[in-house]
Design a protein around this motif. Structure first.
Motif, PDB file in Angstrom:
ATOM      1  N   GLU A   1     -37.034  -1.445 -13.265  1.00  0.00           N
ATOM      2  CA  GLU A   1     -35.842  -1.215 -12.437  1.00  0.00           C
ATOM      3  C   GLU A   1     -36.187  -0.667 -11.058  1.00  0.00           C
ATOM      4  O   GLU A   1     -37.172   0.042 -10.900  1.00  0.00           O
ATOM      5  CB  GLU A   1     -34.954  -0.167 -13.125  1.00  0.00           C
ATOM      6  N   ASP A   2     -35.338  -0.954 -10.081  1.00  0.00           N
ATOM      7  CA  ASP A   2     -35.516  -0.366  -8.749  1.00  0.00           C
ATOM      8  C   ASP A   2     -34.386   0.596  -8.396  1.00  0.00           C
ATOM      9  O   ASP A   2     -34.403   1.183  -7.324  1.00  0.00           O
ATOM     10  CB  ASP A   2     -35.579  -1.465  -7.674  1.00  0.00           C
TER      11      ASP A   2
ATOM     12  N   ASP B   1     -34.906  -5.987 -14.297  1.00  0.00           N
ATOM     13  CA  ASP B   1     -33.795  -6.075 -13.370  1.00  0.00           C
ATOM     14  C   ASP B   1     -34.175  -7.198 -12.390  1.00  0.00           C
ATOM     15  O   ASP B   1     -35.353  -7.541 -12.261  1.00  0.00           O
ATOM     16  CB  ASP B   1     -33.628  -4.731 -12.659  1.00  0.00           C
TER      17      ASP B   1
ATOM     18  N   ASP C   1     -32.410  -8.048  -8.866  1.00  0.00           N
ATOM     19  CA  ASP C   1     -32.308  -7.731  -7.431  1.00  0.00           C
ATOM     20  C   ASP C   1     -33.144  -6.500  -7.084  1.00  0.00           C
ATOM     21  O   ASP C   1     -32.891  -5.414  -7.591  1.00  0.00           O
ATOM     22  CB  ASP C   1     -30.846  -7.468  -7.059  1.00  0.00           C
ATOM     23  N   GLY C   2     -34.139  -6.683  -6.242  1.00  0.00           N
ATOM     24  CA  GLY C   2     -34.980  -5.557  -5.853  1.00  0.00           C
ATOM     25  C   GLY C   2     -36.207  -5.373  -6.731  1.00  0.00           C
ATOM     26  O   GLY C   2     -37.049  -4.523  -6.450  1.00  0.00           O
TER      27      GLY C   2
HETATM   28 MG    MG Z   1     -32.007  -3.799  -8.701  1.00  0.00          MG
END
Ligand code: MG
Ligand code: BG6
Length: 218
Positions: free
Chosen positions: A166-167, A8, A10-11
């Motif tokens: 993933e976040d 992923d 973003d983050g």
């Molecule tokens: Mg994310």
């Protein structure tokens, strides 16, 4: 055997989760919609439209008004990305990507964002990435498995041989629904459903990740 890793964006690779939050907050403040950091947590990983729907709750808006709001939020967000560069990569990301490359493990980005391409360019990691699946790639966004399945097909790796990093809860769900391994970054109340949970990628080596998943390095 893991032959592909889908990150992923973003983050996970960069802290754009904060930029997304600030952009929604600005829009909400201007519109007089109650919103805060905590409410934003529930939107982590969701598509732009699903995020707006979440923010609006039961406030009905016409399609045209929704389109205008999404465009404005995106303007604010894109403004943030203009200042981004390789210094915005989170700690541990580049060493891990380089390790994967040296082991011939394919690397994909699986992001719900329509700005993923732009952000990857700004971070300067395009040469390290084999494929990008983004907010333009599939109809059904996370937690549906479609985006990650698409990413796996782009790198030519079977889902069962993919690991997702993933976040967001929605992203972990998407990875599990796709039949992939999942590593969650962040608190267990958010990503606890993943096969393994870590605070972030700082100092994390490929062997550590495999160990956490109960897999051996090949
Ligand atoms: Mg994310
Ligand atoms: C995800 C972010 O990666 O992309 C979400 O976690 C964001 O916060 C989503 O809403 C969509 O991004 P964009 O850039 O298409 O508005």
């Amino acid at each position: 055997t893991i032959r592909g890793v889908i990150f992923d964006l973003d983050g996970v690779l960069t802290d754009t989760a904060e930029f997304h939050y600030r952009s929604w907050q600005k829009l909400a403040d201007e519109e007089g919609i109650p919103f805060n950091r905590e409410m934003n947590e529930a939107m982590r990983g969701l598509s732009r439209r699903d995020s707006l729907l979440q923010m609006l709750g039961d406030r009905p808006l016409s399609e045209a008004e929704m389109e205008r709001m999404m465009a404005r939020k995106n303007e604010y967000y894109v403004e943030f990305t203009h200042t981004m560069g390789p210094e915005d990569l989170l700690p541990g990301v580049v060493p891990l990507l380089e390790q994967l490359r040296s082991r011939q493990i394919a690397i994909a980005i699986g992001s719900a964002s329509k700005n993923a391409q732009l952000v990857v360019e700004r971070l300067g990691i395009a040469p390290l990435v084999d494929a990008i699946a983004d907010g333009h790639s599939v109809e059904q966004s996370k937690p549906a498995p479609d985006l990650f399945l698409h990413a796996a097909s782009l790198i030519g790796v079977a889902p069962a041989e993919c690991l997702v990093v993933e976040d967001a809860a929605s992203g972990v769900e998407a990875a599990l629904a796709a039949g992939m391994y999942a590593v969650g970054l962040g608190p267990t109340n958010r990503v606890g459903n993943a096969h393994a949970v870590l605070p972030n990628l700082d100092g994390v080596r490929w062997e550590d990740l495999l160990g956490k998943l109960g897999l051996k390095s090949q």
